[in-house]
Design a protein around this motif. Structure first.
Motif, PDB file in Angstrom:
ATOM      1  N   LEU A 250       1.775   5.472 -11.105  1.00 36.30           N
ATOM      2  CA  LEU A 250       1.012   6.570 -10.507  1.00 36.30           C
ATOM      3  C   LEU A 250      -0.123   6.042  -9.634  1.00 36.30           C
ATOM      4  N   GLY A 251      -0.866   5.055 -10.166  1.00 37.57           N
ATOM      5  CA  GLY A 251      -1.949   4.486  -9.363  1.00 37.57           C
ATOM      6  C   GLY A 251      -1.437   3.752  -8.148  1.00 37.57           C
ATOM      7  N   GLY A 252      -0.329   3.011  -8.308  1.00 40.03           N
ATOM      8  CA  GLY A 252       0.232   2.283  -7.167  1.00 40.03           C
ATOM      9  C   GLY A 252       0.738   3.202  -6.079  1.00 40.03           C
ATOM     10  N   VAL A 253       1.460   4.262  -6.480  1.00 40.06           N
ATOM     11  CA  VAL A 253       1.971   5.214  -5.486  1.00 40.06           C
ATOM     12  C   VAL A 253       0.818   5.893  -4.747  1.00 40.06           C
ATOM     13  N   THR A 254      -0.224   6.310  -5.502  1.00 37.20           N
ATOM     14  CA  THR A 254      -1.378   6.949  -4.864  1.00 37.20           C
ATOM     15  C   THR A 254      -2.086   5.989  -3.916  1.00 37.20           C
ATOM     16  N   ALA A 255      -2.303   4.748  -4.378  1.00 35.76           N
ATOM     17  CA  ALA A 255      -3.004   3.769  -3.540  1.00 35.76           C
ATOM     18  C   ALA A 255      -2.201   3.429  -2.289  1.00 35.76           C
ATOM     19  N   ILE A 256      -0.893   3.249  -2.451  1.00 31.29           N
ATOM     20  CA  ILE A 256      -0.066   2.917  -1.280  1.00 31.29           C
ATOM     21  C   ILE A 256      -0.008   4.088  -0.308  1.00 31.29           C
ATOM     22  N   GLY A 257       0.054   5.326  -0.846  1.00 33.52           N
ATOM     23  CA  GLY A 257       0.041   6.495   0.031  1.00 33.52           C
ATOM     24  C   GLY A 257      -1.247   6.594   0.830  1.00 33.52           C
ATOM     25  N   VAL A 258      -2.383   6.362   0.154  1.00 35.75           N
ATOM     26  CA  VAL A 258      -3.671   6.387   0.864  1.00 35.75           C
ATOM     27  C   VAL A 258      -3.739   5.245   1.866  1.00 35.75           C
ATOM     28  N   ALA A 259      -3.184   4.071   1.487  1.00 36.19           N
ATOM     29  CA  ALA A 259      -3.201   2.928   2.410  1.00 36.19           C
ATOM     30  C   ALA A 259      -2.350   3.208   3.649  1.00 36.19           C
ATOM     31  N   LEU A 260      -1.198   3.829   3.454  1.00 39.63           N
ATOM     32  CA  LEU A 260      -0.368   4.184   4.611  1.00 39.63           C
ATOM     33  C   LEU A 260      -1.098   5.164   5.520  1.00 39.63           C
ATOM     34  N   PHE A 261      -1.828   6.086   4.917  1.00 42.88           N
ATOM     35  CA  PHE A 261      -2.573   7.071   5.700  1.00 42.88           C
ATOM     36  C   PHE A 261      -3.756   6.424   6.432  1.00 42.88           C
ATOM     37  N   SER A 262      -4.395   5.428   5.791  1.00 36.60           N
ATOM     38  CA  SER A 262      -5.615   4.843   6.356  1.00 36.60           C
ATOM     39  C   SER A 262      -5.365   3.588   7.178  1.00 36.60           C
ATOM     40  N   PHE A 263      -4.361   2.773   6.818  1.00 40.00           N
ATOM     41  CA  PHE A 263      -4.143   1.471   7.453  1.00 40.00           C
ATOM     42  C   PHE A 263      -2.777   1.395   8.133  1.00 40.00           C
ATOM     43  N   TRP A 264      -2.340   2.509   8.753  1.00 37.11           N
ATOM     44  CA  TRP A 264      -1.002   2.504   9.341  1.00 37.11           C
ATOM     45  C   TRP A 264      -0.864   1.424  10.419  1.00 37.11           C
ATOM     46  N   ASP A 265      -1.914   1.188  11.172  1.00 37.06           N
ATOM     47  CA  ASP A 265      -1.856   0.193  12.237  1.00 37.06           C
ATOM     48  C   ASP A 265      -2.224  -1.209  11.752  1.00 37.06           C
ATOM     49  N   GLU A 266      -2.550  -1.357  10.476  1.00 37.95           N
ATOM     50  CA  GLU A 266      -2.915  -2.667   9.925  1.00 37.95           C
ATOM     51  C   GLU A 266      -2.082  -2.931   8.664  1.00 37.95           C
ATOM     52  N   PRO A 267      -0.842  -3.313   8.819  1.00 36.16           N
ATOM     53  CA  PRO A 267       0.045  -3.482   7.650  1.00 36.16           C
ATOM     54  C   PRO A 267      -0.422  -4.555   6.683  1.00 36.16           C
ATOM     55  N   ILE A 268      -1.254  -5.483   7.126  1.00 37.42           N
ATOM     56  CA  ILE A 268      -1.708  -6.525   6.216  1.00 37.42           C
ATOM     57  C   ILE A 268      -2.505  -5.933   5.048  1.00 37.42           C
ATOM     58  N   TRP A 269      -3.273  -4.859   5.319  1.00 34.03           N
ATOM     59  CA  TRP A 269      -4.050  -4.249   4.243  1.00 34.03           C
ATOM     60  C   TRP A 269      -3.156  -3.434   3.312  1.00 34.03           C
ATOM     61  N   ILE A 270      -2.102  -2.863   3.860  1.00 29.93           N
ATOM     62  CA  ILE A 270      -1.121  -2.176   2.995  1.00 29.93           C
ATOM     63  C   ILE A 270      -0.485  -3.183   2.039  1.00 29.93           C
ATOM     64  N   ALA A 271      -0.119  -4.361   2.583  1.00 31.44           N
ATOM     65  CA  ALA A 271       0.443  -5.417   1.735  1.00 31.44           C
ATOM     66  C   ALA A 271      -0.574  -5.887   0.702  1.00 31.44           C
ATOM     67  N   ALA A 272      -1.849  -5.923   1.078  1.00 32.10           N
ATOM     68  CA  ALA A 272      -2.879  -6.341   0.128  1.00 32.10           C
ATOM     69  C   ALA A 272      -2.992  -5.356  -1.032  1.00 32.10           C
ATOM     70  N   VAL A 273      -2.892  -4.055  -0.748  1.00 30.17           N
ATOM     71  CA  VAL A 273      -2.945  -3.051  -1.812  1.00 30.17           C
ATOM     72  C   VAL A 273      -1.758  -3.233  -2.758  1.00 30.17           C
ATOM     73  N   ILE A 274      -0.572  -3.442  -2.187  1.00 32.10           N
ATOM     74  CA  ILE A 274       0.607  -3.671  -3.023  1.00 32.10           C
ATOM     75  C   ILE A 274       0.421  -4.919  -3.883  1.00 32.10           C
ATOM     76  N   ALA A 275      -0.132  -5.970  -3.296  1.00 31.01           N
ATOM     77  CA  ALA A 275      -0.337  -7.223  -4.033  1.00 31.01           C
ATOM     78  C   ALA A 275      -1.300  -7.030  -5.198  1.00 31.01           C
TER      79      ALA A 275
END
Length: 403
Positions: A250-275
């Motif tokens: 639940l936390g991962g899905v929420t965090a990744i969803g927010v990251a996609l919404f906030s860091f769409w043009d910066e995939p490195i930060w999306i990968a950092a959230v997943i990591a």
């Protein structure tokens, strides 16, 4: 003295259990501060014992623990709670816009998956609108309910006072309860009590430590990355981690969803959230759970959820507070009942032989020994009687001569 039959003992213990549950149901809000105080004293008793072993008196140990607990509580209320409330409110306010942009993205890129007027698209729109509209009502209802159950005075005054005095007298109180145990079943009750303590401490202390470590990791790392609402998402994921995979999912899905919404043009930060969540799961599964919780007889998550649901429905907020210790006790009693069942004739199919009772001591003597002892005793009694009569006559003659 004849022992009380087991059926009568069960009847009395059943009556005591019914009285306890009725008392909880009728006096729940009134006794809640005392239940919370007892829970705090139970959790802090090992710390007080350790300080005593270090050389402090019991009173000084309790005073030191109380001061540290008050400082920690003040820090949490003044620093952590406002951030959690602010970020939670902002996340729920932003959720409808996130759902709308997700719908637009899926409709643009994958129109066959989400038709414009399809059922799924309508459901997403309704869900986003409902979340924004109902969030205020839900929050107000929750706060009103909690306010009706737990007053501010009870939380800030009664609970700490009760915890202080119970922690001060905890060892004496346990010893007094031990002296009141039924003597016939004292050993069995002590064994069950130790198992309940192991199960409860294994979950509360062990899982609480895991939640604290994961919450610190998730919240700090997500804030360092710059994820909006990262502190709230990290704490939420850590608190739900007592259910395997649910907190991370639940936390991962929420965090990744927010990251996609906030860091769409910066995939490195999306990968950092997943990591962050991958590392948290690896550390939890391979180190935290085996090392901290694994050595205890814990509570199965399904059993805990069932207890929370049942006792919460029966006794409200008081039932939810009591769900964990009651679930631990019922789990231990269930294992004890299964153990006795496997030893019984109902499981084995073999009837145990009757109890032979107390053995009778028989002493073998040569023939005529008893008769000889009886004859000797009679002769001795006759001699003693003759001596008494002779002494009496002698005393009578002495009185006559004096007269």
């Amino acid at each position: 003295m004849q022992a009380m039959p087991i059926q009568k003992q069960l009847r009395w213990w059943s009556i005591a259990a019914i009285v306890l549950f009725v008392t909880m149901w009728l006096l729940g809000p009134a006794i809640l501060p005392f239940i919370l105080g007892a829970g705090v004293a139970y959790l802090l008793d090992p710390v007080a014992d350790r300080l005593e072993r270090a050389g402090l008196s019991r009173l000084m140990s309790v005073v030191v623990i109380s001061l540290l607990a008050i400082l920690l509580l003040v820090a949490v209320v003044l620093v952590v709670v406002p951030i959690l409330v602010r970020q939670a409110t902002a996340l729920f306010d932003a959720a409808p816009e996130m759902f709308r942009q997700a719908q637009v993205f899926i409709t643009t890129r994958f129109p066959q998956l989400l038709p414009k007027d399809g059922t799924l698209g309508t459901a997403l729109n309704d869900l986003g609108a409902a979340m924004k509209e109902q969030w205020g009502n839900v929050a107000q209802t929750v706060m009103t309910s909690l306010g009706g159950v737990i007053s501010t005075i009870a939380l800030l005054v009664i609970v700490p006072v009760v915890a202080f005095y119970l922690l001060l007298d905890w060892d004496r109180m346990v010893a007094q309860i031990d002296r009141l145990l039924p003597r016939e079943h004292a050993d069995t009750i002590r064994r069950l009590g130790r198992e309940v303590d192991q199960a409860l401490s294994g979950f509360v202390r062990g899982q609480g430590t895991v939640i604290l470590i994961l919450g610190t990791w998730y919240s700090i790392m997500l804030m360092v990355i710059g994820l909006p609402f990262g502190f709230f998402i990290g704490i939420m994921a850590a608190v739900l981690s007592f259910i395997p995979y649910v907190g991370a999912l639940l936390g991962g899905v929420t965090a990744i969803g927010v990251a996609l919404f906030s860091f769409w043009d910066e995939p490195i930060w999306i990968a950092a959230v997943i990591a962050v969540f991958v590392i948290g799961q690896v550390v939890e599964g391979n180190y935290l759970q085996p090392k901290i919780v694994g050595g205890h007889v814990g509570l199965h998550p399904v059993w805990l959820l069932l207890a929370l649901s049942v006792f919460g429905s029966l006794f409200g907020f008081v039932g939810m507070v009591m769900a964990v210790p009651l679930a631990a006790a019922m789990g231990v009693l269930a294992r004890f009942a299964i153990e006795r069942y496997r030893e019984s004739a109902l499981y084995t199919g073999e009837v145990l032989p009757p109890d032979p009772g107390q053995p009778v001591l028989v002493e073998l003597l040569p023939r005529g020994t008893v008769e000889e002892q009886i004859r000797a005793a009679r002769e001795q009694a006759e001699r003693q009687r003759a001596e008494v009569l002779r002494d009496a006559r002698a005393m009578g003659q002495d009185h006559g001569s004096q007269g």
